[in-house]
Scaffold this motif. Structure first.
Motif, PDB file in Angstrom:
ATOM      1  N   SER A 707     -38.472-137.541  57.900  1.00 14.28           N
ATOM      2  CA  SER A 707     -37.324-137.465  56.995  1.00 14.28           C
ATOM      3  C   SER A 707     -36.095-138.002  57.707  1.00 14.28           C
ATOM      4  O   SER A 707     -35.657-137.455  58.724  1.00 14.28           O
ATOM      5  CB  SER A 707     -37.075-136.025  56.541  1.00 14.28           C
ATOM      6  OG  SER A 707     -36.022-135.990  55.583  1.00 14.28           O
ATOM      7  N   HIS A 709     -33.067-138.293  56.351  1.00 18.88           N
ATOM      8  CA  HIS A 709     -31.884-137.986  55.539  1.00 18.88           C
ATOM      9  C   HIS A 709     -30.622-137.836  56.387  1.00 18.88           C
ATOM     10  O   HIS A 709     -29.521-138.108  55.900  1.00 18.88           O
ATOM     11  CB  HIS A 709     -32.126-136.708  54.725  1.00 18.88           C
ATOM     12  CG  HIS A 709     -32.336-135.484  55.552  1.00 18.88           C
ATOM     13  ND1 HIS A 709     -33.560-135.170  56.110  1.00 18.88           N
ATOM     14  CD2 HIS A 709     -31.481-134.488  55.925  1.00 18.88           C
ATOM     15  CE1 HIS A 709     -33.457-134.032  56.774  1.00 18.88           C
ATOM     16  NE2 HIS A 709     -32.205-133.599  56.680  1.00 18.88           N
ATOM     17  N   GLN A 710     -30.761-137.436  57.648  1.00 17.59           N
ATOM     18  CA  GLN A 710     -29.590-137.280  58.514  1.00 17.59           C
ATOM     19  C   GLN A 710     -29.029-138.624  58.981  1.00 17.59           C
ATOM     20  O   GLN A 710     -27.950-138.662  59.571  1.00 17.59           O
ATOM     21  CB  GLN A 710     -29.959-136.427  59.733  1.00 17.59           C
ATOM     22  CG  GLN A 710     -30.280-134.972  59.380  1.00 17.59           C
ATOM     23  CD  GLN A 710     -30.656-134.174  60.600  1.00 17.59           C
ATOM     24  OE1 GLN A 710     -31.438-134.636  61.442  1.00 17.59           O
ATOM     25  NE2 GLN A 710     -30.092-132.983  60.728  1.00 17.59           N
ATOM     26  N   HIS A 711     -29.745-139.686  58.728  1.00 17.73           N
ATOM     27  CA  HIS A 711     -29.326-141.006  59.189  1.00 17.73           C
ATOM     28  C   HIS A 711     -29.067-141.962  58.024  1.00 17.73           C
ATOM     29  O   HIS A 711     -29.124-143.178  58.195  1.00 17.73           O
ATOM     30  CB  HIS A 711     -30.401-141.586  60.117  1.00 17.73           C
ATOM     31  CG  HIS A 711     -30.814-140.669  61.214  1.00 17.73           C
ATOM     32  ND1 HIS A 711     -30.030-140.419  62.314  1.00 17.73           N
ATOM     33  CD2 HIS A 711     -31.932-139.893  61.361  1.00 17.73           C
ATOM     34  CE1 HIS A 711     -30.638-139.554  63.109  1.00 17.73           C
ATOM     35  NE2 HIS A 711     -31.792-139.221  62.546  1.00 17.73           N
ATOM     36  N   LEU A 745     -28.813-138.166  47.676  1.00 15.03           N
ATOM     37  CA  LEU A 745     -28.362-138.823  48.900  1.00 15.03           C
ATOM     38  C   LEU A 745     -27.990-140.282  48.655  1.00 15.03           C
ATOM     39  O   LEU A 745     -27.055-140.806  49.270  1.00 15.03           O
ATOM     40  CB  LEU A 745     -29.460-138.755  49.968  1.00 15.03           C
ATOM     41  CG  LEU A 745     -29.572-137.472  50.782  1.00 15.03           C
ATOM     42  CD1 LEU A 745     -30.689-137.596  51.808  1.00 15.03           C
ATOM     43  CD2 LEU A 745     -28.260-137.168  51.509  1.00 15.03           C
ATOM     44  N   ASN A 750     -23.241-140.220  52.719  1.00 17.60           N
ATOM     45  CA  ASN A 750     -22.534-139.615  53.847  1.00 17.60           C
ATOM     46  C   ASN A 750     -22.781-138.118  53.963  1.00 17.60           C
ATOM     47  O   ASN A 750     -22.290-137.455  54.868  1.00 17.60           O
ATOM     48  CB  ASN A 750     -21.031-139.891  53.760  1.00 17.60           C
ATOM     49  CG  ASN A 750     -20.423-139.364  52.462  1.00 17.60           C
ATOM     50  OD1 ASN A 750     -21.149-139.063  51.516  1.00 17.60           O
ATOM     51  ND2 ASN A 750     -19.093-139.264  52.436  1.00 17.60           N
ATOM     52  N   LYS A 751     -23.532-137.547  53.022  1.00 17.95           N
ATOM     53  CA  LYS A 751     -23.832-136.116  53.072  1.00 17.95           C
ATOM     54  C   LYS A 751     -25.077-135.870  53.927  1.00 17.95           C
ATOM     55  O   LYS A 751     -26.090-135.357  53.472  1.00 17.95           O
ATOM     56  CB  LYS A 751     -24.058-135.569  51.665  1.00 17.95           C
ATOM     57  CG  LYS A 751     -22.760-135.394  50.880  1.00 17.95           C
ATOM     58  CD  LYS A 751     -23.009-134.586  49.632  1.00 17.95           C
ATOM     59  CE  LYS A 751     -21.691-134.299  48.904  1.00 17.95           C
ATOM     60  NZ  LYS A 751     -21.915-133.483  47.698  1.00 17.95           N
ATOM     61  N   ALA A 752     -24.963-136.244  55.197  1.00 15.99           N
ATOM     62  CA  ALA A 752     -26.096-136.085  56.099  1.00 15.99           C
ATOM     63  C   ALA A 752     -26.407-134.616  56.362  1.00 15.99           C
ATOM     64  O   ALA A 752     -27.499-134.260  56.786  1.00 15.99           O
ATOM     65  CB  ALA A 752     -25.829-136.792  57.423  1.00 15.99           C
ATOM     66  N   SER A 753     -25.433-133.753  56.127  1.00 21.68           N
ATOM     67  CA  SER A 753     -25.633-132.326  56.384  1.00 21.68           C
ATOM     68  C   SER A 753     -26.333-131.621  55.228  1.00 21.68           C
ATOM     69  O   SER A 753     -26.586-130.423  55.282  1.00 21.68           O
ATOM     70  CB  SER A 753     -24.280-131.651  56.639  1.00 21.68           C
ATOM     71  OG  SER A 753     -23.427-131.808  55.507  1.00 21.68           O
ATOM     72  N   ILE A 755     -28.955-130.032  52.895  1.00 19.90           N
ATOM     73  CA  ILE A 755     -30.177-129.317  53.276  1.00 19.90           C
ATOM     74  C   ILE A 755     -31.323-129.754  52.364  1.00 19.90           C
ATOM     75  O   ILE A 755     -31.259-129.587  51.147  1.00 19.90           O
ATOM     76  CB  ILE A 755     -29.980-127.801  53.176  1.00 19.90           C
ATOM     77  CG1 ILE A 755     -28.839-127.372  54.115  1.00 19.90           C
ATOM     78  CG2 ILE A 755     -31.269-127.066  53.538  1.00 19.90           C
ATOM     79  CD1 ILE A 755     -28.491-125.913  54.009  1.00 19.90           C
ATOM     80  N   ASN A 763     -37.827-136.882  62.850  1.00 20.39           N
ATOM     81  CA  ASN A 763     -37.115-138.156  62.737  1.00 20.39           C
ATOM     82  C   ASN A 763     -37.994-139.343  63.114  1.00 20.39           C
ATOM     83  O   ASN A 763     -37.535-140.484  63.104  1.00 20.39           O
ATOM     84  CB  ASN A 763     -35.869-138.155  63.623  1.00 20.39           C
ATOM     85  CG  ASN A 763     -34.784-137.248  63.088  1.00 20.39           C
ATOM     86  OD1 ASN A 763     -34.450-137.310  61.906  1.00 20.39           O
ATOM     87  ND2 ASN A 763     -34.234-136.395  63.941  1.00 20.39           N
TER      88      ASN A 763
END
Length: 771
Positions: A707, A709-711, A745, A750-753, A755, A763
């Motif tokens: 995932s 999503h944080q990047h 997303l 930019n909403k890497a935080s 949940i 990663n």
């Protein structure tokens, strides 16, 4: 040199192994240099050693093939040319290549160098073989999993040399498709650094004692040699560049003996028990098998209890050393020297009809101490590291002749160099220094990277659905494209509903990871389905499908694109290609720069192994029977896809003779869910194993989903065309929640935080990549 009907190809991990293999009777030797070889931890060869090996082999009428059988990153790509150039000019006989980009570029850079398609390309049939031949391959090393009949079909339908493995270790996974070591520890098999997690213990479904269900027995086919020769295979390959010189020489010597024995007297062919014992004592795991030539898979192929190697037989190793290393293998020559005052010094050498004459400086009259016969012969008998020794030397020497010792040595070296060159030429090779030439002006343009910036666009969101439930969830969420598992489209009723969807979502068929000869009826059905306008195209995962599929074609991550040259190679067929799992974020950025039609997988369990073997069958629970009708050419009216959840308690009803197969399979279809088994490692991690019974292969997935999503900020700047979510074990509700999360997303990257709806993930290689 006597012409052989089949080539015996031996491994060499270092120069000593190379010499042993040649002395033991190998027709050719394959070896790796300092870069781009699939055995990064072998000793390997320096540039000088490779060139020396080429020269030595050619004197003896043998060949040398260099392994360039790893994937090459974009930034490394120009190095391939400079790495290969000296070997090309030294007369290298062939190069074994995995990377499609390297394969195509080498053909342009070095047009006279023969290219062999590595087994890492996972070619499984005539279509893939024909494609590689079109790209310029003169030889194919097909997947080791092919049966003898499938190999015959390739030989029958494609005019290409075929090289197959006959002895040594076998990977559990189709070569080139294994990411297990890479994902778990960063050591990529595609870069020659496999840590062999297949040799570790696992528990099946968390039950029973630990075993080694992924550890295949080593292959030994000496008893099958007659059938393999008769099948028309061109080259027999021994595995083992990581093994010691005694293995390389000992195994080569035994196979040389039995190839010759069969060719001389096929009707009397047999294998001596003493030689079979020697093969078992030479670096063999507990137990041997004949590989896949006669069987598709089975428990009999697995070293369930002890995958370690047998102890070393010091007596046998000493015997091999005495036979192939200590014995003098130099070639005898006759010489004649004329050292006459006032004339040029002359040294002639001859061997088996090859004669050379070298001249030196003018012989002077001695002022103090003239040359003696003993002193001249002493210098000429010093053949050094040449492959020759002087058997007989005639000398004409003036009583007052004088030449410096250095002049005598130079004359000797010159004569032996000339003799080597002429013998090499007689054996059909270009003499050293007279080999192939490159065109630097042409190459410079080819290897200059050209990166063009392009504006980043918002990528589309695509979904890969393994099950009907996942497909329905994706359709409900309104994603722009669904890659639907083609196998589930074999159900006639469901297919009608599938064709009747509203058309707002594109539907592509996700083809099997592996296609084999037995899948011909399946492919006929796919061809019919592709004519329906409800299907927009296909996701292809291997070379067979790359040639079979028509219309809009997308290549999956396993058809590797590690460099722009590979991307451009696939671009000739595919409108879109998925980036591989093993590149890090920076490397993906380099590769995607200025490119169109590249897409990226951002969620899902990574397929770490695709295997012809089966963890269920190894546990004596085979579910293949439901598809035998389709394989044999009759209509399969049973349940089209078995869904087995609890393999320990449920047995396929198709094997129950008290029930009709149609009824029992239908009941299994309605009562069970999921076609997954679980492997648990020694750390307690659970790896889902998907049993594809229709095509008889397993896919082992990572214990956690990828995932990124944080990047998302960085991903959005890559300029990729689409992001894909891959669903495997998820149910419908989990699929819907995951899709909704990623749709959000894309709107706000930019909403890497944010949940995600799943608790654990990885990663992958986004940060670390592979060496």
């Amino acid at each position: 040199m006597e012409k052989k009907k089949v080539e015996l190809l031996a491994p060499a991990g270092n120069y000593e192994s190379f010499l042993g293999a040649v002395h033991a009777g190998a027709d050719a030797v394959y070896l790796g240099g300092a870069k781009f070889g699939a055995r990064a931890y072998a000793d390997n060869f320096t540039q000088e050693e490779v060139c020396n090996a080429i020269r030595y082999a050619h004197v003896y009428g043998r060949k040398v093939y260099l392994t360039v059988n790893t994937l090459v990153k974009e930034r490394e790509f120009p190095e391939v040319y400079s790495y290969l150039q000296p070997f090309y000019e030294a007369g290298l006989d062939g190069v074994i290549i995995q990377d499609l980009g390297v394969f195509r570029a080498v053909g342009r850079w070095f047009p006279d160098l023969k290219r062999h398609a590595s087994t890492q390309m996972t070619a499984t049939g005539p279509l893939g073989a024909a494609y590689l031949k079109k790209l310029g391959a003169v030889r194919l090393v097909p997947a080791r999993e092919l049966s003898l009949q499938e190999i015959k079909e390739i030989k029958k339908n494609v005019e290409i040399e075929v090289e197959t493995f006959i002895h040594g270790a076998i990977c559990y996974c189709y070569s080139g498709q294994c990411l297990f070591s890479s994902i778990l520890g960063g050591r990529s098999g595609n870069r020659g650094r496999c840590a062999q997690p297949c040799r570790l213990p696992y528990w099946t479904n968390g039950l029973g004692e630990k075993q080694y269900p992924l550890s295949l027995k080593d292959m030994c086919t000496v008893e099958l040699l007659g059938e393999l020769i008769d099948a028309g295979i061109d080259s027999f390959k021994i595995e083992g560049r990581m093994k010691n010189p005694e293995y390389a020489a000992g195994v080569t010597g035994i196979y040389r003996k039995y190839i010759d024995r069969y060719l001389e007297s096929p009707q009397d062919y047999h294998v001596d028990s003493e030689d079979m014992g020697k093969l078992k004592a030479l670096y063999i795991r507990s137990g041997i098998s004949q590989g896949y030539y006669k069987r598709h898979n089975g428990k009999e192929m697995i070293t369930l209890e002890n995958p370690g190697y047998n102890g070393r037989d010091k007596h046998l190793e000493e015997e091999i050393r005495e036979s192939f290393f200590r014995k003098d293998f130099r070639l005898p020559v006759t010489g004649e020297a004329r050292i006459l005052t006032g004339e040029k010094a002359v040294f002639c050498l001859s061997r088996e009809g090859v004669c050379v004459e070298a001249d030196g400086g003018v012989v002077q009259e001695a002022k103090k101490q003239p040359l003696t016969e003993e002193s001249v012969k002493k210098q000429f008998y010093k053949t050094g590291n040449t492959p020759f020794y002087i058997e007989e030397l005639a000398l004409q020497l003036s009583e007052d002749a004088f030449l410096p010792v250095k002049s005598l040595n130079d004359l000797r070296r010159k004569a032996f160099d000339m003799l080597e060159g002429e013998i090499i030429k007689k054996n059909g090779f270009a003499p050293l220094g007279m080999g192939y030439k490159t065109r630097d002006d042409r190459v410079r343009e080819l290897i200059t990277p050209k990166h063009q910036k392009k504006a980043a666009e918002i990528p589309k969101l695509h979904v890969l659905a393994l099950t009907r439930e996942q497909y329905n969830a994706a359709l409900k969420c309104g994603v722009e494209r669904i890659y639907v598992n083609a196998d589930i489209c074999m159900d006639g009723k469901w297919l009608e509903d599938f064709f009747g969807h509203d058309g707002q979502t594109e539907c592509y068929l996700a083809m099997p990871y592996i296609i084999r000869g037995k899948d011909s009826i399946y492919l006929d059905k796919i061809k019919t389905m592709l004519q329906n306008p409800a299907i927009s195209g296909g996701l292809v995962r291997n070379l067979e499908e790359l040639q079979f599929m028509e219309g809009h074609i997308v290549s999956d991550a396993g058809l590797y694109i590690w460099n722009k040259e590979a991307k451009n190679t696939l671009k000739e067929i595919c409108e879109e290609s998925y980036l591989p799992y093993e590149l890090n974020g920076h490397e993906i950025g380099e590769l995607a720069a200025g490119e169109q039609g590249l897409s990226m997988i951002v969620y899902g369990r990574i397929p770490m192994m695709v295997s012809s073997n089966c963890v269920a069958k190894t546990a004596c629970q085979c579910y293949m029977e439901a598809f035998q009708g389709e394989k044999s050419g009759t209509e399969n009216k049973q349940g089209e896809r078995l869904k087995i959840k609890n393999f320990q308690s449920q047995v396929c009803a198709c094997t129950d003779t008290n029930l009709t197969s149609a009824k029992s399979c239908a009941e299994m279809e309605s009562k069970t869910e999921g076609q997954f088994k679980t492997l648990t490692d020694r750390y307690g991690k659970n790896f889902p194993v998907w049993l594809n019974c229709r095509h008889c292969y397993n896919v082992i997935y990572n214990s956690l989903p990828l995932s990124l999503h944080q990047h998302m900020d960085a991903v959005m700047q890559m300029g990729v065309s689409a992001l894909r979510l891959d669903f495997t074990v998820e149910n419908g509700k989990e699929t819907e929640k995951t899709i909704a999360f990623w749709q959000g997303l894309l709107k706000e990257p930019n909403k890497a935080s944010a949940i995600p709806p799943y608790k654990e993930y990885t990663n992958g290689h986004w940060k670390r990549g592979v060496e």
